[in-house]
Design a protein around this motif. Structure first.
Motif, PDB file in Angstrom:
ATOM      1  N   THR A  37       0.856  -1.184   0.000  1.00  0.00           N
ATOM      2  CA  THR A  37       0.000   0.000   0.000  1.00  0.00           C
ATOM      3  C   THR A  37       0.891   1.233   0.000  1.00  0.00           C
ATOM      4  OG1 THR A  37      -0.121   0.068   2.420  1.00  0.00           O
ATOM      5  CG2 THR A  37      -1.876  -1.123   1.276  1.00  0.00           C
ATOM      6  N   LEU A  38       0.433   2.246  -0.695  1.00  0.00           N
ATOM      7  CA  LEU A  38       1.176   3.507  -0.777  1.00  0.00           C
ATOM      8  C   LEU A  38       0.192   4.647  -0.617  1.00  0.00           C
ATOM      9  CD1 LEU A  38       3.752   5.172  -1.431  1.00  0.00           C
ATOM     10  CD2 LEU A  38       3.130   4.952  -3.857  1.00  0.00           C
ATOM     11  N   GLU A  39       0.471   5.523   0.349  1.00  0.00           N
ATOM     12  CA  GLU A  39      -0.348   6.723   0.555  1.00  0.00           C
ATOM     13  C   GLU A  39       0.568   7.934   0.605  1.00  0.00           C
ATOM     14  OE1 GLU A  39      -3.087   6.824   3.749  1.00  0.00           O
ATOM     15  OE2 GLU A  39      -4.344   5.216   2.951  1.00  0.00           O
ATOM     16  N   VAL A  40       0.192   8.940  -0.159  1.00  0.00           N
ATOM     17  CA  VAL A  40       0.967  10.180  -0.211  1.00  0.00           C
ATOM     18  C   VAL A  40       0.011  11.326   0.104  1.00  0.00           C
ATOM     19  CG1 VAL A  40       2.512  11.623  -1.569  1.00  0.00           C
ATOM     20  CG2 VAL A  40       2.367   9.153  -2.047  1.00  0.00           C
ATOM     21  N   LEU A  41       0.285  12.059   1.168  1.00  0.00           N
ATOM     22  CA  LEU A  41      -0.547  13.204   1.557  1.00  0.00           C
ATOM     23  C   LEU A  41       0.270  14.477   1.366  1.00  0.00           C
ATOM     24  CD1 LEU A  41      -3.159  14.383   2.779  1.00  0.00           C
ATOM     25  CD2 LEU A  41      -2.131  14.049   5.042  1.00  0.00           C
ATOM     26  N   ILE A  42      -0.223  15.371   0.498  1.00  0.00           N
ATOM     27  CA  ILE A  42       0.465  16.630   0.210  1.00  0.00           C
ATOM     28  C   ILE A  42      -0.394  17.770   0.754  1.00  0.00           C
ATOM     29  CG2 ILE A  42       1.507  18.083  -1.559  1.00  0.00           C
ATOM     30  CD1 ILE A  42       0.586  14.692  -2.688  1.00  0.00           C
ATOM     31  N   THR A  43       0.137  18.523   1.700  1.00  0.00           N
ATOM     32  CA  THR A  43      -0.627  19.581   2.365  1.00  0.00           C
ATOM     33  C   THR A  43       0.081  20.921   2.232  1.00  0.00           C
ATOM     34  OG1 THR A  43      -1.355  17.961   4.013  1.00  0.00           O
ATOM     35  CG2 THR A  43      -1.734  20.284   4.517  1.00  0.00           C
ATOM     36  N   PRO A  44      -0.552  21.892   1.557  1.00  0.00           N
ATOM     37  CA  PRO A  44      -0.001  23.244   1.528  1.00  0.00           C
ATOM     38  C   PRO A  44      -0.519  24.026   2.733  1.00  0.00           C
ATOM     39  CG  PRO A  44      -1.883  23.135   0.067  1.00  0.00           C
ATOM     40  CD  PRO A  44      -1.740  21.759   0.708  1.00  0.00           C
ATOM     41  N   TYR A  45       0.297  24.910   3.269  1.00  0.00           N
ATOM     42  CA  TYR A  45      -0.086  25.684   4.446  1.00  0.00           C
ATOM     43  C   TYR A  45      -0.185  27.157   4.102  1.00  0.00           C
ATOM     44  CZ  TYR A  45       0.445  21.592   7.343  1.00  0.00           C
ATOM     45  OH  TYR A  45       0.272  20.350   7.893  1.00  0.00           O
ATOM     46  N   GLY A  46      -1.244  27.788   4.629  1.00  0.00           N
ATOM     47  CA  GLY A  46      -1.403  29.223   4.460  1.00  0.00           C
ATOM     48  C   GLY A  46      -0.986  29.943   5.716  1.00  0.00           C
ATOM     49  N   GLY A  47      -0.824  31.280   5.638  1.00  0.00           N
ATOM     50  CA  GLY A  47      -0.456  32.050   6.813  1.00  0.00           C
ATOM     51  C   GLY A  47      -1.589  32.066   7.817  1.00  0.00           C
ATOM     52  N   LYS A  48      -1.247  31.950   9.081  1.00  0.00           N
ATOM     53  CA  LYS A  48      -2.251  31.967  10.146  1.00  0.00           C
ATOM     54  C   LYS A  48      -1.736  32.848  11.277  1.00  0.00           C
ATOM     55  CE  LYS A  48      -3.628  27.191   9.249  1.00  0.00           C
ATOM     56  NZ  LYS A  48      -3.736  25.841   9.834  1.00  0.00           N
ATOM     57  N   ASP A  49      -2.695  33.394  12.072  1.00  0.00           N
ATOM     58  CA  ASP A  49      -2.224  34.077  13.270  1.00  0.00           C
ATOM     59  C   ASP A  49      -1.920  33.013  14.302  1.00  0.00           C
ATOM     60  OD1 ASP A  49      -5.146  34.741  15.156  1.00  0.00           O
ATOM     61  OD2 ASP A  49      -5.029  33.543  13.333  1.00  0.00           O
ATOM     62  N   ALA A  50      -0.768  33.125  14.932  1.00  0.00           N
ATOM     63  CA  ALA A  50      -0.301  32.088  15.851  1.00  0.00           C
ATOM     64  C   ALA A  50      -0.821  32.290  17.270  1.00  0.00           C
ATOM     65  CB  ALA A  50       1.223  32.071  15.859  1.00  0.00           C
ATOM     66  N   LYS A  62       4.003  33.591   7.878  1.00  0.00           N
ATOM     67  CA  LYS A  62       4.069  33.280   6.459  1.00  0.00           C
ATOM     68  C   LYS A  62       3.823  31.788   6.279  1.00  0.00           C
ATOM     69  CE  LYS A  62       7.344  36.982   5.405  1.00  0.00           C
ATOM     70  NZ  LYS A  62       8.709  37.309   4.921  1.00  0.00           N
ATOM     71  N   PRO A  63       3.327  31.384   5.089  1.00  0.00           N
ATOM     72  CA  PRO A  63       3.030  29.966   4.856  1.00  0.00           C
ATOM     73  C   PRO A  63       4.203  29.036   5.140  1.00  0.00           C
ATOM     74  CG  PRO A  63       2.070  31.300   3.133  1.00  0.00           C
ATOM     75  CD  PRO A  63       2.889  32.228   3.981  1.00  0.00           C
ATOM     76  N   ASP A  64       5.410  29.430   4.752  1.00  0.00           N
ATOM     77  CA  ASP A  64       6.556  28.548   4.992  1.00  0.00           C
ATOM     78  C   ASP A  64       6.873  28.439   6.482  1.00  0.00           C
ATOM     79  OD1 ASP A  64       7.322  31.270   4.861  1.00  0.00           O
ATOM     80  OD2 ASP A  64       9.414  30.713   4.634  1.00  0.00           O
ATOM     81  N   GLN A  65       6.584  29.498   7.266  1.00  0.00           N
ATOM     82  CA  GLN A  65       6.806  29.443   8.705  1.00  0.00           C
ATOM     83  C   GLN A  65       5.813  28.488   9.366  1.00  0.00           C
ATOM     84  OE1 GLN A  65       6.422  33.754   9.286  1.00  0.00           O
ATOM     85  NE2 GLN A  65       8.537  33.794  10.024  1.00  0.00           N
ATOM     86  N   VAL A  66       4.554  28.536   8.916  1.00  0.00           N
ATOM     87  CA  VAL A  66       3.540  27.640   9.465  1.00  0.00           C
ATOM     88  C   VAL A  66       3.891  26.189   9.137  1.00  0.00           C
ATOM     89  CG1 VAL A  66       1.096  27.026   9.456  1.00  0.00           C
ATOM     90  CG2 VAL A  66       1.778  29.420   9.252  1.00  0.00           C
ATOM     91  N   ALA A  67       4.308  25.947   7.900  1.00  0.00           N
ATOM     92  CA  ALA A  67       4.681  24.588   7.491  1.00  0.00           C
ATOM     93  C   ALA A  67       5.852  24.081   8.333  1.00  0.00           C
ATOM     94  CB  ALA A  67       5.032  24.566   6.004  1.00  0.00           C
ATOM     95  N   HIS A  88       9.040  21.412   2.552  1.00  0.00           N
ATOM     96  CA  HIS A  88       9.749  22.302   1.634  1.00  0.00           C
ATOM     97  C   HIS A  88       8.873  23.523   1.414  1.00  0.00           C
ATOM     98  CE1 HIS A  88      12.385  23.690  -1.567  1.00  0.00           C
ATOM     99  NE2 HIS A  88      11.293  23.938  -2.270  1.00  0.00           N
ATOM    100  N   ALA A  89       9.415  24.695   1.750  1.00  0.00           N
ATOM    101  CA  ALA A  89       8.655  25.952   1.625  1.00  0.00           C
ATOM    102  C   ALA A  89       7.334  25.805   2.380  1.00  0.00           C
ATOM    103  CB  ALA A  89       8.453  26.317   0.164  1.00  0.00           C
ATOM    104  N   ASP A  90       6.194  25.944   1.696  1.00  0.00           N
ATOM    105  CA  ASP A  90       4.896  25.931   2.370  1.00  0.00           C
ATOM    106  C   ASP A  90       4.183  24.588   2.280  1.00  0.00           C
ATOM    107  OD1 ASP A  90       4.543  26.108  -0.361  1.00  0.00           O
ATOM    108  OD2 ASP A  90       2.707  27.283  -0.226  1.00  0.00           O
ATOM    109  N   VAL A  91       4.894  23.534   1.914  1.00  0.00           N
ATOM    110  CA  VAL A  91       4.265  22.227   1.692  1.00  0.00           C
ATOM    111  C   VAL A  91       4.881  21.163   2.606  1.00  0.00           C
ATOM    112  CG1 VAL A  91       3.996  20.336   0.035  1.00  0.00           C
ATOM    113  CG2 VAL A  91       3.580  22.684  -0.683  1.00  0.00           C
ATOM    114  N   ILE A  92       4.021  20.322   3.162  1.00  0.00           N
ATOM    115  CA  ILE A  92       4.466  19.137   3.892  1.00  0.00           C
ATOM    116  C   ILE A  92       3.926  17.910   3.172  1.00  0.00           C
ATOM    117  CG2 ILE A  92       4.205  17.785   6.013  1.00  0.00           C
ATOM    118  CD1 ILE A  92       4.308  20.294   7.611  1.00  0.00           C
ATOM    119  N   VAL A  93       4.790  16.954   2.945  1.00  0.00           N
ATOM    120  CA  VAL A  93       4.415  15.690   2.311  1.00  0.00           C
ATOM    121  C   VAL A  93       4.616  14.566   3.309  1.00  0.00           C
ATOM    122  CG1 VAL A  93       5.098  13.989   0.570  1.00  0.00           C
ATOM    123  CG2 VAL A  93       4.876  16.396  -0.065  1.00  0.00           C
TER     124      VAL A  93
END
Length: 200
Positions: A100-113, A121-126, A165-170
């Motif tokens: 079985t193979l599962e790949v989850l790709i999630t982009p992150y947007g800026g949020k108030d912490a 920034k999106p990359d900071q949240v990621a 990587h940047a704003d994405v988590i895989v």
């Protein structure tokens, strides 16, 4: 001769001091609480390519072929966060193998912490999300964490890789049998790298 302060002057002075303390306290609280976050200042998560699962390419080498000779293909679910998954059941194989193979790709947007903090920034949240993952860091790179788990008999292995990587988590979860631990780990890392590349 020193002037004796009157009751009125003492009252005025105390009022001024109290007002000054209130002003300083108010400024301090304002600093701590921060200004309300303007929703227009928050960067939304970007849209991933609609054909992202197809872009990951041919994964048939990681999966046994079905008895009819067909190669399993990744199936896409989700829109903002995209999941690509495929399963080759042992019952459908001519040999005692499965994967079985599962790949989850999630982009992150800026949020108030939280109260008082400016939008991130999106990359900071990621990165913060990645850093909070309770997994062992990959000794060869700071952008990946991984773990492997053995199934019954030591011939079945699950490799989980989380990469940022940047704003994405895989996240890649790959389970196969029979397979060696190193092979499962290597396969998961390759797919994670490919997903990061294709998501940019």
């Amino acid at each position: 001769m020193a002037k004796v302060p009157t009751v009125a002057s003492r009252l005025v002075r105390r009022t001024a001091i109290a007002a000054g303390i209130a002003l300083v306290a108010g400024l301090g609280l304002g600093f701590a609480a921060g200004k309300p976050v303007d929703p227009t200042d928050i960067l939304p998560a970007r849209q991933l390519p609609a054909d992202l699962c197809a872009r990951l390419g041919d994964v048939s080498s990681l999966l046994p072929k079905a008895s009819n000779g067909a190669a399993p293909k990744l199936v896409k679910t989700g829109s903002t966060a995209i999941r690509c998954s495929v399963k080759a059941d042992e019952a459908a194989q001519t040999t005692y193998s499965s994967a079985t193979l599962e790949v989850l790709i999630t982009p992150y947007g800026g949020k108030d912490a939280g109260a008082g903090n400016p939008p991130l920034k999106p990359d900071q949240v990621a990165r913060q999300t990645f850093d909070r993952r309770a997994m062992k860091p990959d000794p060869d790179r700071s952008t990946a964490k991984l773990e492997t788990r053995s199934g019954a008999g030591g011939e079945s292995w699950t490799a989980t890789v989380v990469e940022v990587h940047a704003d994405v988590i895989v996240q890649v979860d790959y389970t196969a049998q029979p397979i060696a631990q190193a092979a499962a780990k290597s396969a998961a890392l390759v797919i994670a790298d490919r997903a990061i590349w294709e998501s940019q």
